[in-house]
Structure formats: C-alpha cells, structure tokens
Design a protein around this motif. Structure first.
Motif, PDB file in Angstrom:
ATOM      1  N   VAL A  58       0.827  -1.203   0.000  1.00 27.70           N
ATOM      2  CA  VAL A  58       0.000   0.000   0.000  1.00 27.70           C
ATOM      3  C   VAL A  58       0.865   1.258   0.000  1.00 27.70           C
ATOM      4  N   ILE A  59       0.508   2.217  -0.839  1.00 32.66           N
ATOM      5  CA  ILE A  59       1.211   3.494  -0.917  1.00 32.66           C
ATOM      6  C   ILE A  59       0.617   4.443   0.121  1.00 32.66           C
ATOM      7  N   PRO A  60       1.428   4.964   1.038  1.00 35.28           N
ATOM      8  CA  PRO A  60       0.913   5.836   2.105  1.00 35.28           C
ATOM      9  C   PRO A  60       0.653   7.257   1.606  1.00 35.28           C
ATOM     10  N   THR A  61      -0.416   7.436   0.866  1.00 34.07           N
ATOM     11  CA  THR A  61      -0.707   8.728   0.243  1.00 34.07           C
ATOM     12  C   THR A  61      -0.963   9.832   1.259  1.00 34.07           C
ATOM     13  N   GLU A  62      -1.388   9.482   2.467  1.00 30.50           N
ATOM     14  CA  GLU A  62      -1.673  10.489   3.486  1.00 30.50           C
ATOM     15  C   GLU A  62      -0.425  10.952   4.223  1.00 30.50           C
ATOM     16  N   ASP A  63       0.676  10.250   4.054  1.00 29.33           N
ATOM     17  CA  ASP A  63       1.939  10.633   4.686  1.00 29.33           C
ATOM     18  C   ASP A  63       2.495  11.866   3.977  1.00 29.33           C
ATOM     19  N   SER A  64       2.841  12.885   4.742  1.00 21.67           N
ATOM     20  CA  SER A  64       3.256  14.165   4.159  1.00 21.67           C
ATOM     21  C   SER A  64       4.714  14.209   3.719  1.00 21.67           C
ATOM     22  N   ARG A  65       5.473  13.157   4.012  1.00 23.21           N
ATOM     23  CA  ARG A  65       6.881  13.160   3.611  1.00 23.21           C
ATOM     24  C   ARG A  65       7.034  13.122   2.095  1.00 23.21           C
TER      25      ARG A  65
ATOM     26  N   GLU B 285      18.297   2.919  -2.455  1.00 20.78           N
ATOM     27  CA  GLU B 285      17.684   2.704  -1.140  1.00 20.78           C
ATOM     28  C   GLU B 285      18.736   2.757  -0.033  1.00 20.78           C
ATOM     29  N   LYS B 286      19.880   2.156  -0.275  1.00 17.99           N
ATOM     30  CA  LYS B 286      20.953   2.144   0.720  1.00 17.99           C
ATOM     31  C   LYS B 286      21.492   3.550   0.962  1.00 17.99           C
ATOM     32  N   GLN B 287      21.691   4.301  -0.119  1.00 18.34           N
ATOM     33  CA  GLN B 287      22.252   5.644   0.002  1.00 18.34           C
ATOM     34  C   GLN B 287      21.307   6.612   0.709  1.00 18.34           C
ATOM     35  N   LEU B 288      20.008   6.378   0.595  1.00 14.39           N
ATOM     36  CA  LEU B 288      19.021   7.293   1.172  1.00 14.39           C
ATOM     37  C   LEU B 288      18.401   6.755   2.457  1.00 14.39           C
ATOM     38  N   SER B 289      18.989   5.721   3.009  1.00  8.26           N
ATOM     39  CA  SER B 289      18.377   5.032   4.151  1.00  8.26           C
ATOM     40  C   SER B 289      18.195   5.932   5.367  1.00  8.26           C
ATOM     41  N   ASN B 290      19.020   6.971   5.516  1.00 11.68           N
ATOM     42  CA  ASN B 290      18.922   7.853   6.678  1.00 11.68           C
ATOM     43  C   ASN B 290      18.233   9.180   6.367  1.00 11.68           C
ATOM     44  N   TYR B 291      17.506   9.224   5.255  1.00  8.41           N
ATOM     45  CA  TYR B 291      16.793  10.437   4.882  1.00  8.41           C
ATOM     46  C   TYR B 291      15.297  10.291   5.160  1.00  8.41           C
ATOM     47  N   ASN B 292      14.672  11.416   5.447  1.00  4.23           N
ATOM     48  CA  ASN B 292      13.260  11.421   5.799  1.00  4.23           C
ATOM     49  C   ASN B 292      12.416  11.414   4.516  1.00  4.23           C
ATOM     50  N   VAL B 293      12.316  10.263   3.884  1.00  6.68           N
ATOM     51  CA  VAL B 293      11.684  10.138   2.577  1.00  6.68           C
ATOM     52  C   VAL B 293      10.984   8.793   2.453  1.00  6.68           C
ATOM     53  N   ILE B 294       9.958   8.770   1.625  1.00  5.78           N
ATOM     54  CA  ILE B 294       9.303   7.505   1.274  1.00  5.78           C
ATOM     55  C   ILE B 294       9.761   7.114  -0.121  1.00  5.78           C
ATOM     56  N   VAL B 295      10.376   5.959  -0.245  1.00  3.32           N
ATOM     57  CA  VAL B 295      10.869   5.470  -1.525  1.00  3.32           C
ATOM     58  C   VAL B 295       9.882   4.447  -2.078  1.00  3.32           C
ATOM     59  N   LEU B 296       9.376   4.713  -3.269  1.00  2.00           N
ATOM     60  CA  LEU B 296       8.426   3.817  -3.928  1.00  2.00           C
ATOM     61  C   LEU B 296       9.161   3.040  -5.006  1.00  2.00           C
TER      62      LEU B 296
ATOM     63  N   VAL C   8       0.764  -2.894 -12.891  1.00  2.00           N
ATOM     64  CA  VAL C   8       0.674  -1.677 -13.708  1.00  2.00           C
ATOM     65  C   VAL C   8      -0.075  -0.583 -12.951  1.00  2.00           C
ATOM     66  N   GLU C   9      -1.173  -0.943 -12.320  1.00  5.09           N
ATOM     67  CA  GLU C   9      -1.959   0.044 -11.591  1.00  5.09           C
ATOM     68  C   GLU C   9      -1.194   0.580 -10.386  1.00  5.09           C
ATOM     69  N   TRP C  10      -0.399  -0.283  -9.742  1.00  2.00           N
ATOM     70  CA  TRP C  10       0.428   0.176  -8.624  1.00  2.00           C
ATOM     71  C   TRP C  10       1.430   1.224  -9.102  1.00  2.00           C
ATOM     72  N   GLU C  11       2.085   0.949 -10.219  1.00  3.57           N
ATOM     73  CA  GLU C  11       3.078   1.884 -10.745  1.00  3.57           C
ATOM     74  C   GLU C  11       2.441   3.220 -11.119  1.00  3.57           C
ATOM     75  N   LEU C  12       1.276   3.185 -11.741  1.00  3.87           N
ATOM     76  CA  LEU C  12       0.601   4.428 -12.117  1.00  3.87           C
ATOM     77  C   LEU C  12       0.232   5.235 -10.873  1.00  3.87           C
ATOM     78  N   SER C  13      -0.254   4.556  -9.850  1.00 12.12           N
ATOM     79  CA  SER C  13      -0.608   5.238  -8.601  1.00 12.12           C
ATOM     80  C   SER C  13       0.626   5.801  -7.913  1.00 12.12           C
ATOM     81  N   ALA C  14       1.726   5.039  -7.919  1.00 10.77           N
ATOM     82  CA  ALA C  14       2.965   5.487  -7.282  1.00 10.77           C
ATOM     83  C   ALA C  14       3.536   6.709  -7.998  1.00 10.77           C
ATOM     84  N   LEU C  15       3.467   6.708  -9.307  1.00 14.98           N
ATOM     85  CA  LEU C  15       3.930   7.863 -10.082  1.00 14.98           C
ATOM     86  C   LEU C  15       3.121   9.104  -9.742  1.00 14.98           C
ATOM     87  N   GLU C  16       1.827   8.942  -9.653  1.00 10.87           N
ATOM     88  CA  GLU C  16       0.960  10.074  -9.336  1.00 10.87           C
ATOM     89  C   GLU C  16       1.236  10.608  -7.935  1.00 10.87           C
ATOM     90  N   ALA C  17       1.512   9.716  -6.996  1.00 14.59           N
ATOM     91  CA  ALA C  17       1.722  10.114  -5.604  1.00 14.59           C
ATOM     92  C   ALA C  17       3.096  10.731  -5.363  1.00 14.59           C
TER      93      ALA C  17
END
Length: 211
Positions: free
Chosen positions: A68-75, A97-108, A132-141
């Motif tokens: 599930v993509i956390p669309t309500e998360d403001s990060r 993912e490894k390089q950004l592991s300590n950043y306040n970000v959501i990686v899709l 396919v639908e997951w990718e389209l939603s993730a791109l939009e978010a």
C-alpha cells in the motif's frame, strides 16, 4: 544515532551517554562544576530529553510493489522508475535505497521480489494489472520521479513513463551512453527542461540535495 546539545567534560558522563546511543555535538554548560556525579547521573535522562527536542533520527520508508502506498503521509515521495527488464537489469534500486536510508523520505520501488515470469502482459491477467496500476498510482503520488535507462537495456515501460511525466517537473533522468534510445531521451529532456545527470554518483548527489 541521536544528537544532544548538552555537553559535559566528565569522561564518566560522556561514556554513560555514548553507551546509550547519544553523541554530543555542542556545549550548553559545564555541569561538572555545579553538581556532584550522583545528582548529575540522576538528571541525565531529563537533560537528554531536552536535547532530543532539537534532534531528529530519520529513517527512509521503503515501499515495494504491491504494498500500500501511504498517500496520506506528508513526507516527500520518491519513485524509482527505470530499467528492470523483467528482472534482468541490475538491481540499481537497492543502491539508491541504501544511500538514502537515513533520509526522511518515502521510496516507492516498483521492482518486485516476487515477480513471476508466467504472468502475462495483458489487461485480463490480474497480477499483471495490479502491478501496472500500482506503478501508475505510485507515479501520481510521487514528488520526485527517477528515470534510469541502463546501457544495454530496452526499458519500453520506462520510456512510456518518461513520456507521461516529461512535462510535470518531477523527473530527474540518468541516461548513459549505451542506451539504445539515448538520443530520444536527451532531446525530450532538452525540450521540456528535464533535470538530467551523467553518472549514478551524480544522481545520488542530486537526490540528497532535493531531500
């Protein structure tokens, strides 16, 4: 690791705090001259709590398809688009993912650990449609969309997604020499002022600046 602005010259106090995962980075007052060690150790937890008001301990959240993509998360949300080629391409997403592991970000990350080659790329295949639908939603978010076109890959879906988001201002593109449609990617990037980088290291640097 947590950071606290309170500092003591006491080796005992410093050791006490370091063993509990705290690192002193500033100086507020020389507590050792004002309190004996027994009283001091009693108030250390309170002092550390005060210091934590000024501190943050960040950890990236990695969301892989089909979770599930956390669309309500403001990060900030970062989509890792680019070469996968049914799992044949290098797992470059893991490097980011490894390089950004300590950043306040959501990686899709659309790259699935359980991808099944038997799934058919047709709209009636439920598993394929879900991807396919997951990718389209993730791109939009997403606030930032990485597009990496790996040399030697075909990446038709990445080219499709690149075209869909060319005018959005979300893209940051890495298309090295050796990608079969590098010319197309470069021209479109120039036309729509898309942010581009020349190496993977430059990509990481730019992402960290944006975060």
């Amino acid at each position: 690791m947590y950071y606290c602005i309170i500092f003591s010259k006491s080796k005992i106090l410093n050791l006490y705090c370091q063993q509990r995962g705290f690192l002193f980075v500033g100086c507020c007052v020389d507590l050792d001259k004002e309190l004996d060690m027994r009283k001091l150790l009693l108030i250390v937890p309170q002092l550390l709590l005060i210091g934590l008001v000024f501190a943050q301990d960040y950890k990236a959240t990695i969301i892989k398809s089909p979770n599930v993509i956390p669309t309500e998360d403001s990060r900030l949300k970062l989509f890792l688009g680019g070469s996968i080629d049914m799992g044949k391409s290098e797992n470059w997403q893991a490097r980011i993912e490894k390089q950004l592991s300590n950043y306040n970000v959501i990686v899709l990350n659309p790259r699935r650990d359980d991808w099944n080659k038997e799934w058919k790329p047709i709209n009636t295949d439920k598993n394929f449609r879900k991807q396919v639908e997951w990718e389209l939603s993730a791109l939009e978010a997403s606030d930032i969309v990485v597009m990496y076109f790996a040399p030697g890959s075909q990446s038709p879906i990445s080219l499709l997604e690149f075209g869909l988001y060319a005018k959005t201002g979300k893209l940051i593109v890495l298309c090295p020499d050796g990608f079969w449609r590098k010319g197309n990617v470069d021209i479109v990037s120039e036309k729509y002022n898309i942010s581009t980088v020349n190496t993977f290291n430059e990509l990481i640097v730019e992402l960290k600046k944006l975060l």
